[in-house]
Design a protein around this motif. Structure first.
Motif, PDB file in Angstrom:
ATOM      1  N   GLY A 164      -3.455  -4.857 -11.071  1.00 14.39           N
ATOM      2  CA  GLY A 164      -3.404  -4.655  -9.637  1.00 14.39           C
ATOM      3  C   GLY A 164      -4.385  -3.612  -9.165  1.00 14.39           C
ATOM      4  O   GLY A 164      -4.982  -2.882  -9.949  1.00 14.39           O
ATOM      5  N   ASN A 165      -4.526  -3.559  -7.866  1.00 13.42           N
ATOM      6  CA  ASN A 165      -5.426  -2.613  -7.232  1.00 13.42           C
ATOM      7  C   ASN A 165      -4.576  -1.616  -6.449  1.00 13.42           C
ATOM      8  O   ASN A 165      -3.936  -1.985  -5.464  1.00 13.42           O
ATOM      9  CB  ASN A 165      -6.391  -3.348  -6.302  1.00 13.42           C
ATOM     10  CG  ASN A 165      -7.474  -2.451  -5.771  1.00 13.42           C
ATOM     11  OD1 ASN A 165      -7.296  -1.260  -5.646  1.00 13.42           O
ATOM     12  ND2 ASN A 165      -8.607  -3.052  -5.448  1.00 13.42           N
ATOM     13  N   PRO A 166      -4.552  -0.353  -6.866  1.00 12.06           N
ATOM     14  CA  PRO A 166      -3.660   0.614  -6.232  1.00 12.06           C
ATOM     15  C   PRO A 166      -4.004   0.972  -4.790  1.00 12.06           C
ATOM     16  O   PRO A 166      -3.214   1.624  -4.124  1.00 12.06           O
ATOM     17  CB  PRO A 166      -3.782   1.851  -7.139  1.00 12.06           C
ATOM     18  CG  PRO A 166      -5.068   1.680  -7.851  1.00 12.06           C
ATOM     19  CD  PRO A 166      -5.302   0.203  -7.974  1.00 12.06           C
ATOM     20  N   VAL A 167      -5.139   0.537  -4.297  1.00 13.02           N
ATOM     21  CA  VAL A 167      -5.478   0.801  -2.899  1.00 13.02           C
ATOM     22  C   VAL A 167      -5.456  -0.477  -2.071  1.00 13.02           C
ATOM     23  O   VAL A 167      -6.008  -0.537  -0.982  1.00 13.02           O
ATOM     24  CB  VAL A 167      -6.845   1.524  -2.759  1.00 13.02           C
ATOM     25  CG1 VAL A 167      -6.790   2.887  -3.400  1.00 13.02           C
ATOM     26  CG2 VAL A 167      -7.976   0.699  -3.323  1.00 13.02           C
TER      27      VAL A 167
ATOM     28  N   ALA B 269      -0.711  -3.670  -5.812  1.00 14.26           N
ATOM     29  CA  ALA B 269      -0.503  -2.612  -6.804  1.00 14.26           C
ATOM     30  C   ALA B 269       0.790  -2.756  -7.591  1.00 14.26           C
ATOM     31  O   ALA B 269       1.099  -1.911  -8.423  1.00 14.26           O
ATOM     32  CB  ALA B 269      -0.530  -1.252  -6.110  1.00 14.26           C
ATOM     33  N   VAL B 270       1.547  -3.823  -7.394  1.00 12.27           N
ATOM     34  CA  VAL B 270       2.879  -3.919  -8.006  1.00 12.27           C
ATOM     35  C   VAL B 270       2.821  -3.844  -9.535  1.00 12.27           C
ATOM     36  O   VAL B 270       3.681  -3.230 -10.165  1.00 12.27           O
ATOM     37  CB  VAL B 270       3.653  -5.176  -7.520  1.00 12.27           C
ATOM     38  CG1 VAL B 270       3.026  -6.470  -8.016  1.00 12.27           C
ATOM     39  CG2 VAL B 270       5.125  -5.081  -7.912  1.00 12.27           C
TER      40      VAL B 270
ATOM     41  N   ILE C  54      -2.479   2.413   0.617  1.00 12.19           N
ATOM     42  CA  ILE C  54      -1.870   2.778  -0.666  1.00 12.19           C
ATOM     43  C   ILE C  54      -0.365   2.540  -0.734  1.00 12.19           C
ATOM     44  O   ILE C  54       0.217   2.638  -1.807  1.00 12.19           O
ATOM     45  CB  ILE C  54      -2.174   4.249  -1.038  1.00 12.19           C
ATOM     46  CG1 ILE C  54      -1.668   5.208   0.033  1.00 12.19           C
ATOM     47  CG2 ILE C  54      -3.650   4.449  -1.283  1.00 12.19           C
ATOM     48  CD1 ILE C  54      -1.720   6.665  -0.358  1.00 12.19           C
ATOM     49  N   ASP C  55       0.279   2.221   0.373  1.00 11.44           N
ATOM     50  CA  ASP C  55       1.722   2.002   0.363  1.00 11.44           C
ATOM     51  C   ASP C  55       2.057   0.533   0.129  1.00 11.44           C
ATOM     52  O   ASP C  55       1.448  -0.350   0.726  1.00 11.44           O
ATOM     53  CB  ASP C  55       2.341   2.455   1.690  1.00 11.44           C
ATOM     54  CG  ASP C  55       2.229   3.958   1.879  1.00 11.44           C
ATOM     55  OD1 ASP C  55       2.348   4.683   0.867  1.00 11.44           O
ATOM     56  OD2 ASP C  55       2.008   4.397   3.015  1.00 11.44           O
ATOM     57  N   MET C  56       3.051   0.303  -0.739  1.00 10.78           N
ATOM     58  CA  MET C  56       3.561  -1.050  -0.955  1.00 10.78           C
ATOM     59  C   MET C  56       4.734  -1.288  -0.007  1.00 10.78           C
ATOM     60  O   MET C  56       5.435  -0.356   0.359  1.00 10.78           O
ATOM     61  CB  MET C  56       4.054  -1.235  -2.397  1.00 10.78           C
ATOM     62  CG  MET C  56       2.966  -1.327  -3.414  1.00 10.78           C
ATOM     63  SD  MET C  56       3.561  -1.864  -5.049  1.00 10.78           S
ATOM     64  CE  MET C  56       4.992  -0.861  -5.327  1.00 10.78           C
ATOM     65  N   SER C  57       4.977  -2.560   0.306  1.00 13.61           N
ATOM     66  CA  SER C  57       6.122  -2.901   1.148  1.00 13.61           C
ATOM     67  C   SER C  57       7.414  -2.698   0.353  1.00 13.61           C
ATOM     68  O   SER C  57       7.420  -2.715  -0.882  1.00 13.61           O
ATOM     69  CB  SER C  57       6.019  -4.349   1.623  1.00 13.61           C
ATOM     70  OG  SER C  57       6.169  -5.238   0.528  1.00 13.61           O
ATOM     71  N   ASP C  58       8.506  -2.500   1.075  1.00 15.40           N
ATOM     72  CA  ASP C  58       9.806  -2.304   0.419  1.00 15.40           C
ATOM     73  C   ASP C  58      10.196  -3.505  -0.422  1.00 15.40           C
ATOM     74  O   ASP C  58      10.731  -3.357  -1.527  1.00 15.40           O
ATOM     75  CB  ASP C  58      10.891  -2.010   1.454  1.00 15.40           C
ATOM     76  CG  ASP C  58      10.721  -0.640   2.100  1.00 15.40           C
ATOM     77  OD1 ASP C  58      10.042   0.233   1.512  1.00 15.40           O
ATOM     78  OD2 ASP C  58      11.268  -0.444   3.203  1.00 15.40           O
TER      79      ASP C  58
END
Length: 159
Positions: free
Chosen positions: A9-12, A17-18, A132-136
């Motif tokens: 994954g790509n953290p940005v 990014a999971v 940089i934030d993932m969804s819940d």
């Protein structure tokens, strides 16, 4: 039996990014062990492929776009069901290689030592925006993957 766990994954890129998120959580949960190797594959896989030698099992975690399922849906399947045929195309860009391509090269590199036990966890996503934030929903699915992998590893120890 040695197990390799690989997160892609790509953290940005938000929910992409999971796989990296799962790897980070497993590093917190799992004790140091010579039988488990944890690889943060990011978006570049080729340099890690030689590190898979000697592993009897591989577990991969990645995001999947366009699955037509709700965001956060978790899929677990054998790698053979979605693996691409080995590619000899010299135009494959190594920094952009995905796990299915990486496995095809790994099979060519390891030959008889290529493990039979390869499981893939895919999490349905939509958002790959530059953030940089993932969804819940995706983070919850990532937590489920961590639990599945921990259960799988504990079953391997029992058997």
């Amino acid at each position: 039996m040695k197990t390799a766990i690989m997160g892609f994954g790509n953290p940005v890129r938000s929910d992409d990014a999971v796989g990296i998120y799962v790897i980070e959580q497993l590093r917190k949960e799992l004790p140091k062990s010579g039988n488990i190797s944890i690889f943060d594959m990011g978006t570049a896989a080729f340099e890690v492929l030689f590190g898979l030698k000697g592993h009897g099992k591989i577990i991969l975690v990645d995001a999947v776009l366009n699955s037509d399922e709700p965001v956060g849906t978790l899929f677990k399947l054998p790698a053979e069901e979605v693996m691409k045929a080995p590619q000899d195309d010299p135009l494959v860009f190594l920094h952009g290689m995905k796990w299915d391509q990486a496995l095809s090269y790994t099979k060519k590199i390891l030959q008889d030592e290529y493990p039979d036990d390869i499981q893939v966890y895919l999490v349905a996503i939509e958002n790959t925006k530059l953030e940089i934030d993932m969804s819940d929903h995706v983070k919850e699915a990532g937590d489920k993957v961590v639990q599945h992998i921990l259960e799988d590893l504990s079953q391997s120890i029992v058997n």
